[in-house]
Write a protein that holds these residues in place. Structure first.
Motif, mmCIF file in Angstrom:
data_model
loop_
_atom_site.group_PDB
_atom_site.id
_atom_site.type_symbol
_atom_site.label_atom_id
_atom_site.label_comp_id
_atom_site.label_asym_id
_atom_site.label_seq_id
_atom_site.Cartn_x
_atom_site.Cartn_y
_atom_site.Cartn_z
ATOM 1 N N UNK A 57 0.695 -1.194 -0.105
ATOM 2 C CA UNK A 57 0.108 0.172 0.094
ATOM 3 C C UNK A 57 0.809 1.338 -0.013
ATOM 4 N N UNK A 58 1.725 1.396 0.729
ATOM 5 C CA UNK A 58 2.765 2.490 0.897
ATOM 6 C C UNK A 58 3.592 2.886 -0.296
ATOM 7 N N UNK A 59 4.104 1.541 -1.024
ATOM 8 C CA UNK A 59 4.776 1.471 -2.218
ATOM 9 C C UNK A 59 3.786 2.351 -3.466
ATOM 10 N N UNK A 60 2.560 1.912 -3.317
ATOM 11 C CA UNK A 60 1.718 2.567 -4.335
ATOM 12 C C UNK A 60 1.469 3.929 -4.309
ATOM 13 N N UNK A 61 1.183 4.324 -2.736
ATOM 14 C CA UNK A 61 0.750 5.661 -2.586
ATOM 15 C C UNK A 61 2.086 6.662 -2.808
ATOM 16 N N UNK A 62 3.432 6.224 -2.578
ATOM 17 C CA UNK A 62 4.481 7.146 -2.950
ATOM 18 C C UNK A 62 4.758 7.200 -4.503
ATOM 19 N N UNK A 63 4.284 6.303 -5.246
ATOM 20 C CA UNK A 63 4.716 5.987 -6.594
ATOM 21 C C UNK A 63 4.456 7.249 -7.380
#
Length: 175
Positions: free
Chosen positions: A75-81
């Motif tokens: 989730x956090x990876x997707x949010x920072x993309x």
């Protein structure tokens, strides 16, 4: 009775000396876990990219590199993309490379995700998680900031927002 204990005492003393030497050398030289720290050169990688080319860190020699470990299920990876993409667009003409290392997912999943998110910075596959092990990545996302001299200047575990990412890159470009 005292002479019977002498060999045992010698063995115990030798064990204490050996263990003490090991403890001191580990503290001075390092634990040998291979996990890179600030000031180290990042471990070498050789990974296939979405572009079909094999990528190594030597491909980006002399440039500042933001190495981001990520996965589509994180989730956090997707949010920072979007922040990574925005910083790529802002800094790429100033000698900064953002290198996304996808951890353990198949090409179709990654390609669909990057197209949907509008990501066009270099993305490579760590299919067998070898790079994850070399870098000692535990939480995702984890980002390594490598200066133009090829040394790790900082490591960030967890999500980066646009402002914090910009600050980190600015420090790489203007040390």
């Amino acid at each position: 009775m005292g002479k019977a204990r002498r060999p045992i005492q010698v063995v115990i003393l030798l064990l204490i000396i050996i263990l003490g030497g090991y403890a001191i050398s580990t503290a001075v030289i390092g634990g040998g876990d291979g996990k890179p720290v600030i000031g180290d050169k990042p471990p070498a990688i050789k990974l296939l990219g979405l572009d079909g080319e094999v990528h190594t860190l030597n491909d980006y020699k002399g440039q500042a590199i933001v190495i981001n470990f990520w996965a589509t299920w994180c989730t956090y990876c997707v949010k920072e993309m979007p922040a990574l993409q925005a910083q790529w667009e802002k800094w790429r003409d100033q000698g900064v490379v953002i290198l996304g290392i996808n951890t353990g997912e198949d090409e179709m999943t990654v390609r669909n995700f990057t197209e949907q998110m509008g990501v066009d910075f270099p993305v490579v596959f760590d299919s067998d998680n070898e790079a994850v092990r070399k870098y000692g990545v535990v939480p995702m996302p984890t980002t390594f900031f490598v200066d133009k001299n090829g040394k790790i200047s900082s490591i960030h575990q967890g999500e980066l927002n646009l402002e914090s990412l910009n600050d980190q890159i600015r420090q790489l470009v203007n040390p």
